[in-house]
Design an enzyme around this catalytic site. Structure first.
Site, PDB file in Angstrom:
ATOM      1  N   SER A   1       0.828  -1.207   0.000  1.00 33.64           N
ATOM      2  CA  SER A   1       0.000   0.000   0.000  1.00 33.64           C
ATOM      3  C   SER A   1       0.863   1.258   0.000  1.00 33.64           C
ATOM      4  O   SER A   1       0.364   2.362  -0.204  1.00 33.64           O
ATOM      5  CB  SER A   1      -0.954  -0.005   1.198  1.00 33.64           C
ATOM      6  OG  SER A   1      -0.241  -0.138   2.408  1.00 33.64           O
ATOM      7  N   CYS A   2       2.168   1.096   0.246  1.00 25.48           N
ATOM      8  CA  CYS A   2       3.098   2.225   0.186  1.00 25.48           C
ATOM      9  C   CYS A   2       3.229   2.738  -1.251  1.00 25.48           C
ATOM     10  O   CYS A   2       2.881   2.051  -2.196  1.00 25.48           O
ATOM     11  CB  CYS A   2       4.491   1.823   0.658  1.00 25.48           C
ATOM     12  SG  CYS A   2       4.582   1.347   2.391  1.00 25.48           S
ATOM     13  N   ILE A   3       3.750   3.976  -1.357  1.00 21.74           N
ATOM     14  CA  ILE A   3       3.977   4.569  -2.676  1.00 21.74           C
ATOM     15  C   ILE A   3       5.467   4.817  -2.864  1.00 21.74           C
ATOM     16  O   ILE A   3       6.123   5.358  -1.974  1.00 21.74           O
ATOM     17  CB  ILE A   3       3.256   5.939  -2.799  1.00 21.74           C
ATOM     18  CG1 ILE A   3       1.742   5.779  -2.680  1.00 21.74           C
ATOM     19  CG2 ILE A   3       3.654   6.650  -4.098  1.00 21.74           C
ATOM     20  CD1 ILE A   3       1.009   5.525  -3.960  1.00 21.74           C
TER      21      ILE A   3
ATOM     22  N   GLY B   1       0.684   1.744  -3.923  1.00 19.11           N
ATOM     23  CA  GLY B   1      -0.682   2.080  -3.542  1.00 19.11           C
ATOM     24  C   GLY B   1      -1.676   0.950  -3.779  1.00 19.11           C
ATOM     25  O   GLY B   1      -2.846   1.185  -4.062  1.00 19.11           O
TER      26      GLY B   1
END
Lengths: 171, 199
Positions: free
Chosen positions: A26-28, A91
């Site tokens: 979910s990190c960018i 994401g």
């Protein structure tokens, strides 16, 4: 070789150096490139907003503080904001758990941060439910994205410098 | 505020993890008809990036079974199976690893391990713990662990990882067993043992 861990920001102008954000869920991974000055940077952003969090020591962790922090660090290395190409990946929503889609909120918050700085996203590979690794080689300014078990795919190519230099690099 | 845990609390959590994963190891041994070895669990309270790296190399493809926890304590039980482990486990159950049947076999292994772990935790603490249906995915380890840790601890400042390694005797198969409680979940686990208050 620069691994950009969660919450970290790396900026480099050393040709050939790699900036890599591994295992983005979910990190960018946000890559900014100024090919004129040869400065590239990457942030591994974890959450959309810093409000309510105490760790101001890690501006790169949050989209609202991470985007300006990355831009400021690139300026100090000689980059010019309006020339920056912005590329982002990650994401994802890895699991349909909980009500919050942190990945989507992260992507929105990074885009909003770039807009506030007068930048738009030149290329993006966000959403879905797969993990990604984002990689950028300083001097070549090609951003690739790889999924688990897959091959790296070019997401953006900044076409650095004069054409002759590119041809020389390819030969 | 960053939650901190005392040595006593971490010891208690390690003991809970030890008994819970011991129970899971017994279930796995019964299911496979093989001996299952269990190492001493690690209990780590780390910042998110370090917690993810403690589980392994972030880019490595890993099969994971995720069992969300409901009831008195919320959180996630996570089983991480290396690709080689999946290829070892499935034939022991008489199925191929990489088709639908293999996937459902792995999900069932995850379900049984997760449930036996939770039963042990519940009987030690007197808490009501309810496993929800498992999710299975094969993806990058870092993407899996970081995304789950963020759904359990929204602040992600300090993540508690209870991690044990199960291995099937004589086979190249190891399973990491990770418990990611929510922040409130940690004190809920410790409260019945009289250790809820941080020193």
């Amino acid at each position: 070789m620069g691994t950009v861990r969660m919450g970290e920001i790396e900026v480099s102008k050393r040709t050939g150096e790699e900036l890599v954000a591994r295992g983005l869920g979910s990190c960018i991974g946000l890559a900014l490139i100024d090919h004129m000055s040869g400065v590239a940077g990457m942030a591994h952003i974890v959450l959309p907003e810093s409000s309510g969090h105490t760790s101001t020591a890690e501006p790169g962790k949050f989209a609202d503080t991470g985007v300006p922090a990355l831009i400021a660090q690139m300026q100090r290395a000689g980059a010019v904001t309006r020339r920056l190409d912005a590329v982002m990946a990650g994401g994802a929503r890895m699991f349909a758990l909980g009500e919050m889609d942190i990945g989507a909120r992260n992507a929105e918050a990074v885009t909003a941060g770039l807009t506030r700085a007068g930048l738009r996203v030149r290329a993006a590979d966000t959403g879905g439910n797969r993990g990604r690794t984002m990689r950028l080689t300083v001097g070549e300014f090609e951003v690739t994205v790889k999924e688990a078990g897959g091959e790296p795919v070019t997401l953006f190519d900044a076409a650095p410098g004069p054409a002759s230099k590119r041809l020389a690099a390819r030969a | 505020m960053t939650p901190r845990y005392t040595e006593l609390q971490l010891d208690a959590l390690r003991e809970l993890a030890n008994i819970a994963s011991g129970n899971a190891a017994t279930s796995l041994a019964q299911m496979l008809g093989r001996e299952v070895e269990l190492n001493v669990p690690r209990v780590l309270a780390l910042p998110l990036a370090d917690a993810v790296e403690a589980c392994g190399s972030p880019e490595d493809a890993t099969t994971s079974v995720v069992i969300p926890l409901d009831g008195d304590v919320t959180g996630v039980v996570l089983l991480l199976i290396e690709p080689q482990g999946a290829e070892t486990l499935c034939p022991l159950l008489g199925v191929d690893a990489w088709d639908e049947i293999g996937e459902s076999a792995l999900r069932e292994i995850g379900n049984i391990l997760g449930t036996s772990c939770l039963n042990a935790l519940a009987s030690m603490t007197g808490l009501h713990l309810e496993p929800r249906p498992p999710h299975l995915t094969t993806d990058m380890l870092g993407a899996i662990v970081s995304s789950l840790a963020l759904t359990t601890t929204a602040s992600a400042e300090l993540v508690l990882v209870l991690d044990s390694e199960l291995s099937v005797a004589g086979e190249p198969c190891s399973i990491s067993f990770v418990l990611l409680p929510t922040e409130g979940g940690v004190s809920d686990l410790l409260a019945p043992l009289g250790l809820a208050e941080a020193a």
